[in-house]
Design a protein around this motif. Structure first.
Motif, PDB file in Angstrom:
ATOM      1  N   THR A 214      -0.745  -1.310   1.542  1.00 33.74           N
ATOM      2  CA  THR A 214      -1.089  -0.048   0.889  1.00 33.74           C
ATOM      3  C   THR A 214      -2.424  -0.166   0.158  1.00 33.74           C
ATOM      4  OG1 THR A 214       1.247   0.470   0.615  1.00 33.74           O
ATOM      5  CG2 THR A 214      -0.298   1.683  -0.764  1.00 33.74           C
ATOM      6  N   GLU A 215      -2.601  -1.242  -0.579  1.00 29.44           N
ATOM      7  CA  GLU A 215      -3.861  -1.454  -1.295  1.00 29.44           C
ATOM      8  C   GLU A 215      -5.043  -1.491  -0.328  1.00 29.44           C
ATOM      9  OE1 GLU A 215      -3.241  -4.999  -3.605  1.00 29.44           O
ATOM     10  OE2 GLU A 215      -1.686  -4.030  -4.821  1.00 29.44           O
ATOM     11  N   GLN A 216      -4.836  -2.089   0.848  1.00 25.53           N
ATOM     12  CA  GLN A 216      -5.905  -2.150   1.840  1.00 25.53           C
ATOM     13  C   GLN A 216      -6.245  -0.750   2.344  1.00 25.53           C
ATOM     14  OE1 GLN A 216      -7.830  -4.848   2.691  1.00 25.53           O
ATOM     15  NE2 GLN A 216      -9.034  -3.225   3.627  1.00 25.53           N
ATOM     16  N   GLU A 217      -5.242   0.077   2.562  1.00 27.30           N
ATOM     17  CA  GLU A 217      -5.499   1.456   3.009  1.00 27.30           C
ATOM     18  C   GLU A 217      -6.246   2.246   1.941  1.00 27.30           C
ATOM     19  OE1 GLU A 217      -5.105   2.690   6.088  1.00 27.30           O
ATOM     20  OE2 GLU A 217      -4.518   0.637   6.579  1.00 27.30           O
TER      21      GLU A 217
ATOM     22  N   ILE B  91      -0.448   8.597   1.359  1.00 33.17           N
ATOM     23  CA  ILE B  91       0.193   7.494   2.076  1.00 33.17           C
ATOM     24  C   ILE B  91       1.704   7.711   2.031  1.00 33.17           C
ATOM     25  CG2 ILE B  91       0.643   5.013   2.120  1.00 33.17           C
ATOM     26  CD1 ILE B  91      -2.177   4.633   0.895  1.00 33.17           C
ATOM     27  N   ILE B  92       2.313   7.716   3.207  1.00 32.45           N
ATOM     28  CA  ILE B  92       3.766   7.850   3.317  1.00 32.45           C
ATOM     29  C   ILE B  92       4.297   6.592   3.965  1.00 32.45           C
ATOM     30  CG2 ILE B  92       5.651   9.066   4.461  1.00 32.45           C
ATOM     31  CD1 ILE B  92       4.101  11.607   4.255  1.00 32.45           C
ATOM     32  N   TRP B  93       5.335   6.038   3.371  1.00 31.21           N
ATOM     33  CA  TRP B  93       6.010   4.890   3.958  1.00 31.21           C
ATOM     34  C   TRP B  93       7.271   5.376   4.634  1.00 31.21           C
ATOM     35  CZ3 TRP B  93       5.877   1.557  -1.071  1.00 31.21           C
ATOM     36  CH2 TRP B  93       4.570   1.100  -1.293  1.00 31.21           C
ATOM     37  N   GLY B  94       7.555   4.846   5.797  1.00 34.45           N
ATOM     38  CA  GLY B  94       8.780   5.199   6.505  1.00 34.45           C
ATOM     39  C   GLY B  94       9.354   3.972   7.163  1.00 34.45           C
ATOM     40  N   GLY B  95      10.655   3.958   7.284  1.00 37.25           N
ATOM     41  CA  GLY B  95      11.271   2.813   7.920  1.00 37.25           C
ATOM     42  C   GLY B  95      12.677   3.119   8.366  1.00 37.25           C
ATOM     43  N   PHE B  96      13.122   2.336   9.320  1.00 36.29           N
ATOM     44  CA  PHE B  96      14.476   2.461   9.840  1.00 36.29           C
ATOM     45  C   PHE B  96      15.293   1.287   9.336  1.00 36.29           C
ATOM     46  CE2 PHE B  96      17.648   1.393  13.052  1.00 36.29           C
ATOM     47  CZ  PHE B  96      18.348   2.592  13.115  1.00 36.29           C
ATOM     48  N   SER B  97      16.442   1.551   8.785  1.00 34.49           N
ATOM     49  CA  SER B  97      17.394   0.537   8.354  1.00 34.49           C
ATOM     50  C   SER B  97      16.749  -0.398   7.339  1.00 34.49           C
ATOM     51  CB  SER B  97      17.935  -0.213   9.571  1.00 34.49           C
ATOM     52  OG  SER B  97      19.038  -1.014   9.220  1.00 34.49           O
ATOM     53  N   GLN B  98      16.577  -1.657   7.676  1.00 34.66           N
ATOM     54  CA  GLN B  98      16.024  -2.643   6.755  1.00 34.66           C
ATOM     55  C   GLN B  98      14.633  -2.217   6.267  1.00 34.66           C
ATOM     56  OE1 GLN B  98      14.443  -6.337   8.321  1.00 34.66           O
ATOM     57  NE2 GLN B  98      15.748  -7.471   6.908  1.00 34.66           N
ATOM     58  N   GLY B  99      13.834  -1.658   7.149  1.00 34.29           N
ATOM     59  CA  GLY B  99      12.496  -1.207   6.759  1.00 34.29           C
ATOM     60  C   GLY B  99      12.552  -0.092   5.732  1.00 34.29           C
TER      61      GLY B  99
ATOM     62  N   LYS C 120       5.382  18.844   4.879  1.00 32.83           N
ATOM     63  CA  LYS C 120       5.437  19.428   3.533  1.00 32.83           C
ATOM     64  C   LYS C 120       4.659  18.567   2.538  1.00 32.83           C
ATOM     65  CE  LYS C 120       8.712  20.643  -0.078  1.00 32.83           C
ATOM     66  NZ  LYS C 120      10.118  20.617  -0.479  1.00 32.83           N
ATOM     67  N   LEU C 121       4.774  17.251   2.653  1.00 32.22           N
ATOM     68  CA  LEU C 121       4.106  16.351   1.722  1.00 32.22           C
ATOM     69  C   LEU C 121       2.622  16.173   2.001  1.00 32.22           C
ATOM     70  CD1 LEU C 121       6.797  13.551   1.372  1.00 32.22           C
ATOM     71  CD2 LEU C 121       6.226  15.333  -0.281  1.00 32.22           C
ATOM     72  N   LEU C 122       2.264  16.257   3.281  1.00 31.56           N
ATOM     73  CA  LEU C 122       0.869  16.024   3.669  1.00 31.56           C
ATOM     74  C   LEU C 122       0.306  17.226   4.418  1.00 31.56           C
ATOM     75  CD1 LEU C 122       0.875  12.338   4.959  1.00 31.56           C
ATOM     76  CD2 LEU C 122       0.120  13.214   2.751  1.00 31.56           C
ATOM     77  N   PRO C 123      -0.030  18.278   3.695  1.00 30.94           N
ATOM     78  CA  PRO C 123      -0.645  19.413   4.401  1.00 30.94           C
ATOM     79  C   PRO C 123      -1.966  18.981   5.043  1.00 30.94           C
ATOM     80  CG  PRO C 123      -0.632  19.743   2.002  1.00 30.94           C
ATOM     81  CD  PRO C 123       0.075  18.454   2.276  1.00 30.94           C
ATOM     82  N   ARG C 124      -2.283  19.645   6.128  1.00 28.89           N
ATOM     83  CA  ARG C 124      -3.536  19.332   6.846  1.00 28.89           C
ATOM     84  C   ARG C 124      -4.735  19.458   5.940  1.00 28.89           C
ATOM     85  NH1 ARG C 124      -4.049  19.074  12.319  1.00 28.89           N
ATOM     86  NH2 ARG C 124      -6.165  19.828  12.164  1.00 28.89           N
ATOM     87  N   ILE C 125      -5.683  18.557   6.138  1.00 27.85           N
ATOM     88  CA  ILE C 125      -6.967  18.626   5.437  1.00 27.85           C
ATOM     89  C   ILE C 125      -7.998  19.036   6.476  1.00 27.85           C
ATOM     90  CG2 ILE C 125      -8.742  17.341   4.225  1.00 27.85           C
ATOM     91  CD1 ILE C 125      -6.582  15.426   3.260  1.00 27.85           C
ATOM     92  N   ASP C 126      -8.649  20.134   6.237  1.00 28.59           N
ATOM     93  CA  ASP C 126      -9.662  20.608   7.189  1.00 28.59           C
ATOM     94  C   ASP C 126     -11.059  20.315   6.715  1.00 28.59           C
ATOM     95  OD1 ASP C 126      -7.801  21.608   9.014  1.00 28.59           O
ATOM     96  OD2 ASP C 126      -7.594  23.431   7.826  1.00 28.59           O
TER      97      ASP C 126
END
Length: 168
Positions: A42-45, A55-63, A162-168
């Protein structure tokens, strides 16, 4: 990495999984190392010019559980994600600051024998005790096991839009 639960065979994993029962030992060192890796990514991004609120984090199960753990860590930056659960190593307790209002979408199938629905429900209710309860959304999907379904993908897309509306 080798995973104890998988007869020590290598599989995609953020940290070792020793067992799935509520009393199973957890790889606390591995969990903390994985959380530090996520924070570093995240810091690198952010250094690359991506604002942390985009920045949105997403993961399945353990992630997903790892991202919940990382974002509820008292030193983590803001983030949002969907998840299942994590038990003993989870930093349970009220938090303040930017992470108090993070938006969380947690999705769970009602037929998951690997991570029972009860565990996901418990996690969602506990999350509401230390983040803004209005920011936690828990969705269940009938007939879904430890996998995903089209409706979950659509709900995740709506959440992200909803969280990340498009930036034009």
């Amino acid at each position: 990495m080798p995973v104890t639960l998988n007869m020590n065979m290598a599989m995609p994993s953020w940290f070792d999984i020793i067992g799935l029962s509520l009393g199973s030992q957890e790889d606390e060192t591995g969990i903390k190392q994985a959380a530090e890796s996520v924070k570093a990514l995240t810091e690198q991004e952010v250094k690359n010019g991506i604002p942390s609120n985009r920045i949105i984090w997403g993961g399945f199960s353990q992630g997903g559980a790892l991202f919940l753990y990382t974002d509820t860590d008292r030193t983590a930056e803001a983030g949002r994600r969907r998840s299942s659960q994590l038990r003993a190593s989870f930093p349970w307790g009220p938090i303040s600051g930017v992470n108090r209002d993070i938006s969380i979408l947690q999705c769970h199938g009602d037929l998951g024998p690997l991570v029972p629905l009860m565990c996901g429900s418990f996690t969602a209710e506990r999350l509401k005790t230390f983040v803004n309860p209005a920011s936690v959304t828990f969705k269940t999907y009938g007939g879904m096991m430890h996998s995903s379904c089209q409706q979950e993908v659509m709900n995740s897309k709506q959440f992200i839009d909803k969280l990340l509306p498009r930036i034009d």
